[in-house]
Design a protein around this motif. Structure first.
Motif, mmCIF file in Angstrom:
data_model
loop_
_atom_site.group_PDB
_atom_site.id
_atom_site.type_symbol
_atom_site.label_atom_id
_atom_site.label_comp_id
_atom_site.label_asym_id
_atom_site.label_seq_id
_atom_site.Cartn_x
_atom_site.Cartn_y
_atom_site.Cartn_z
ATOM 1 N N TRP A 19 -12.057 8.745 -0.260
ATOM 2 C CA TRP A 19 -11.167 7.581 -0.134
ATOM 3 C C TRP A 19 -11.950 6.392 0.400
ATOM 4 N N SER A 22 -12.393 5.610 4.150
ATOM 5 C CA SER A 22 -12.113 6.850 4.882
ATOM 6 C C SER A 22 -12.770 6.812 6.258
ATOM 7 N N LYS A 23 -12.104 7.430 7.227
ATOM 8 C CA LYS A 23 -12.624 7.396 8.594
ATOM 9 C C LYS A 23 -13.383 8.671 8.941
ATOM 10 N N PRO A 44 0.584 7.089 9.176
ATOM 11 C CA PRO A 44 1.317 6.281 8.191
ATOM 12 C C PRO A 44 0.463 5.629 7.102
ATOM 13 N N PHE A 45 -0.878 5.681 7.228
ATOM 14 C CA PHE A 45 -1.755 5.144 6.168
ATOM 15 C C PHE A 45 -2.705 6.296 5.801
ATOM 16 N N ALA A 46 -2.170 7.298 5.109
ATOM 17 C CA ALA A 46 -2.895 8.578 5.052
ATOM 18 C C ALA A 46 -4.202 8.537 4.267
ATOM 19 N N GLY A 47 -4.242 7.949 3.074
ATOM 20 C CA GLY A 47 -5.445 8.041 2.236
ATOM 21 C C GLY A 47 -5.862 9.502 2.125
ATOM 22 N N SER A 48 -7.119 9.794 2.436
ATOM 23 C CA SER A 48 -7.585 11.188 2.338
ATOM 24 C C SER A 48 -7.163 12.018 3.553
ATOM 25 N N ASP A 64 2.073 7.445 3.009
ATOM 26 C CA ASP A 64 1.252 6.390 2.410
ATOM 27 C C ASP A 64 2.158 5.698 1.394
ATOM 28 N N ILE A 65 1.806 4.456 1.084
ATOM 29 C CA ILE A 65 2.641 3.718 0.138
ATOM 30 C C ILE A 65 2.276 4.042 -1.312
ATOM 31 N N CYS A 169 6.079 5.887 1.665
ATOM 32 C CA CYS A 169 6.845 4.771 2.244
ATOM 33 C C CYS A 169 5.911 3.748 2.884
ATOM 34 N N ASP A 170 6.510 2.641 3.234
ATOM 35 C CA ASP A 170 5.795 1.604 3.973
ATOM 36 C C ASP A 170 5.558 2.100 5.418
ATOM 37 N N PHE A 171 4.481 1.630 6.027
ATOM 38 C CA PHE A 171 4.100 2.108 7.363
ATOM 39 C C PHE A 171 5.195 1.926 8.411
ATOM 40 N N ASP A 187 -4.384 3.552 10.267
ATOM 41 C CA ASP A 187 -5.612 3.054 9.635
ATOM 42 C C ASP A 187 -5.296 2.202 8.410
ATOM 43 N N TYR A 203 -2.307 -1.591 -3.177
ATOM 44 C CA TYR A 203 -2.373 -0.842 -1.931
ATOM 45 C C TYR A 203 -3.534 -1.247 -1.018
HETATM 46 C C1 LIG Z 1 -8.097 2.511 4.891
HETATM 47 S S1 LIG Z 1 -7.055 3.513 3.885
HETATM 48 C C2 LIG Z 1 -6.765 4.913 4.909
HETATM 49 C C3 LIG Z 1 -7.945 5.839 4.901
HETATM 50 C C4 LIG Z 1 -7.712 7.127 5.659
HETATM 51 N N1 LIG Z 1 -7.648 6.928 7.092
HETATM 52 C C5 LIG Z 1 -8.813 8.121 5.335
HETATM 53 O O1 LIG Z 1 -9.522 8.586 6.240
HETATM 54 O O2 LIG Z 1 -8.977 8.409 4.139
HETATM 55 C C6 LIG Z 1 -5.542 2.636 3.940
HETATM 56 C C7 LIG Z 1 -4.377 3.324 3.236
HETATM 57 O O3 LIG Z 1 -3.200 2.544 3.495
HETATM 58 C C8 LIG Z 1 -2.337 2.619 2.376
HETATM 59 N N2 LIG Z 1 -1.424 1.452 2.483
HETATM 60 C C9 LIG Z 1 -1.656 0.154 2.152
HETATM 61 N N3 LIG Z 1 -0.594 -0.622 2.447
HETATM 62 C C10 LIG Z 1 0.346 0.200 2.997
HETATM 63 C C11 LIG Z 1 1.650 0.002 3.544
HETATM 64 N N4 LIG Z 1 2.223 -1.216 3.551
HETATM 65 N N5 LIG Z 1 2.318 1.057 4.043
HETATM 66 C C12 LIG Z 1 1.763 2.299 4.018
HETATM 67 N N6 LIG Z 1 0.514 2.567 3.507
HETATM 68 C C13 LIG Z 1 -0.183 1.526 3.019
HETATM 69 C C14 LIG Z 1 -3.276 2.616 1.171
HETATM 70 O O4 LIG Z 1 -2.637 3.191 0.052
HETATM 71 C C15 LIG Z 1 -4.467 3.441 1.713
HETATM 72 O O5 LIG Z 1 -4.345 4.790 1.344
#
Ligand SMILES: C[S@@+](CC[C@H](N)C(=O)[O-])C[C@H]1O[C@@H](n2cnc3c(N)ncnc32)[C@H](O)[C@@H]1O
Length: 276
Positions: A19, A22-23, A44-48, A64-65, A169-171, A187, A203
């Motif tokens: 991703w 990714s962190k 709330p911003f799951a990604g990977s 995640d959205i 959903c939204d964060f 994140d 996104y």
């Molecule tokens: C920086 S990435 C997260 C990476 C994650 N921490 C990892 O280790 O893979 C940000 C994530 O936020 C999601 N995102 C963007 N806008 C959003 C929103 N308004 N609400 C929820 N998720 C959102 C994106 O789809 C993306 O997966």
């Protein structure tokens, strides 16, 4: 439910996705900030979901959205073997990649859609997720992509996902659930004020209104007694008064290009105090 998080068991399994943003590099630092005990884990911003995978909480909300991402996780949780078989069956080549990318996901079964999502993520350019204005994934084939996870890794990830409620959903919706002693790892994509707008949308885009909504949601979750850990750039220091800010040097690919690696600073903010 409580969990001792300062003496974590050895991480088992790894995220099944790559991703952008990714962190994974920061997981040890982030986990070092965890309180000794907490109730639910929310991301709330799951990604990977790299932090979730390393922390292995007993009870979680992962959201995640991105609907394709959350659907892929739901299907893997249910049918990890089938998804792994399908994702591995497609050869790894640029021709196959573009053929799979051109398939309308709505015409596939849910297993096919999850396998397509994971195949494209695995073999695309740098794990970037981007769509065109018709909402079709449009990231080109990548050259250095690593390997498709083994079926056993899909199964280990599925087992871990059984501990989580998966929500698209939204964060704000997820942050609203955070109550006393819940632990939230946040994140978002970073918004840089003054940055020349490069046409980001979808996104990966986070604008100043999203940033304001985030600050408000964090502040009220903190007031309710939630433990919060936030990854972001340096711009939040004044907006989260009384929070600790930890500066971390990380290596990132500039513009997604591995050949243009650059050391940059990222920040981790937390309202957790050392003896929590
Ligand atoms: C920086 S990435 C997260 C990476 C994650 N921490 C990892 O280790 O893979 C940000 C994530 O936020 C999601 N995102 C963007 N806008 C959003 C929103 N308004 N609400 C929820 N998720 C959102 C994106 O789809 C993306 O997966």
């Amino acid at each position: 439910m409580t969990r001792t998080a300062r003496s974590p068991s050895k991480p088992r399994g790894r995220p099944i996705l790559r991703w952008a943003g990714s962190k994974r590099q920061l997981v040890p630092t982030i986990r070092g900030l965890f309180p000794k005990n907490y109730e639910r884990y929310l991301e709330p911003f799951a990604g990977s979901a790299a932090v979730f995978v390393a922390a292995r909480p007993r009870r979680a909300v992962i959201s995640d959205i991105n609907p394709g991402l959350i659907e892929a996780y739901r299907v893997v949780r249910l049918e990890p073997g089938k998804v792994a078989r399908q994702a591995t069956r497609w050869p790894v080549s640029s021709d196959t990649y573009y053929r799979i990318r051109s398939i309308d996901p709505e015409r596939l079964s849910s297993v096919g859609r999850a396998a397509r999502f994971i195949y494209l993520n695995r073999y695309c350019f740098n794990g970037v997720y981007r769509e065109n204005q018709q909402r079709r994934f449009n990231v080109p084939y990548g050259r250095t992509t690593g390997k498709m996870p083994r079926p056993a890794e899909f199964k280990a990830f599925a087992k871990l996902l059984k501990r989580a409620r998966l929500v698209c959903c939204d964060f704000e919706e997820t942050l609203r659930l955070a109550g006393k002693r819940d632990l939230v790892y946040v994140d978002p994509p970073y918004y840089a004020a003054g940055r020349v707008f490069k046409g980001e949308y979808g996104y990966a885009a986070f604008n100043s209104e999203d940033e304001d909504r985030l600050i408000a949601a964090l502040t009220s979750a903190a007031r309710r007694g939630a433990y919060l850990i936030v990854s972001y750039n340096g711009s939040l220091k004044a907006r989260l008064p009384g929070w600790r800010a930890v500066r971390q040097r990380v290596i990132r690919n500039v513009g997604g290009f591995a050949s243009k690696r650059k050391r940059i600073f990222e920040f981790i903010y937390t309202n957790i105090v050392a003896d929590d």
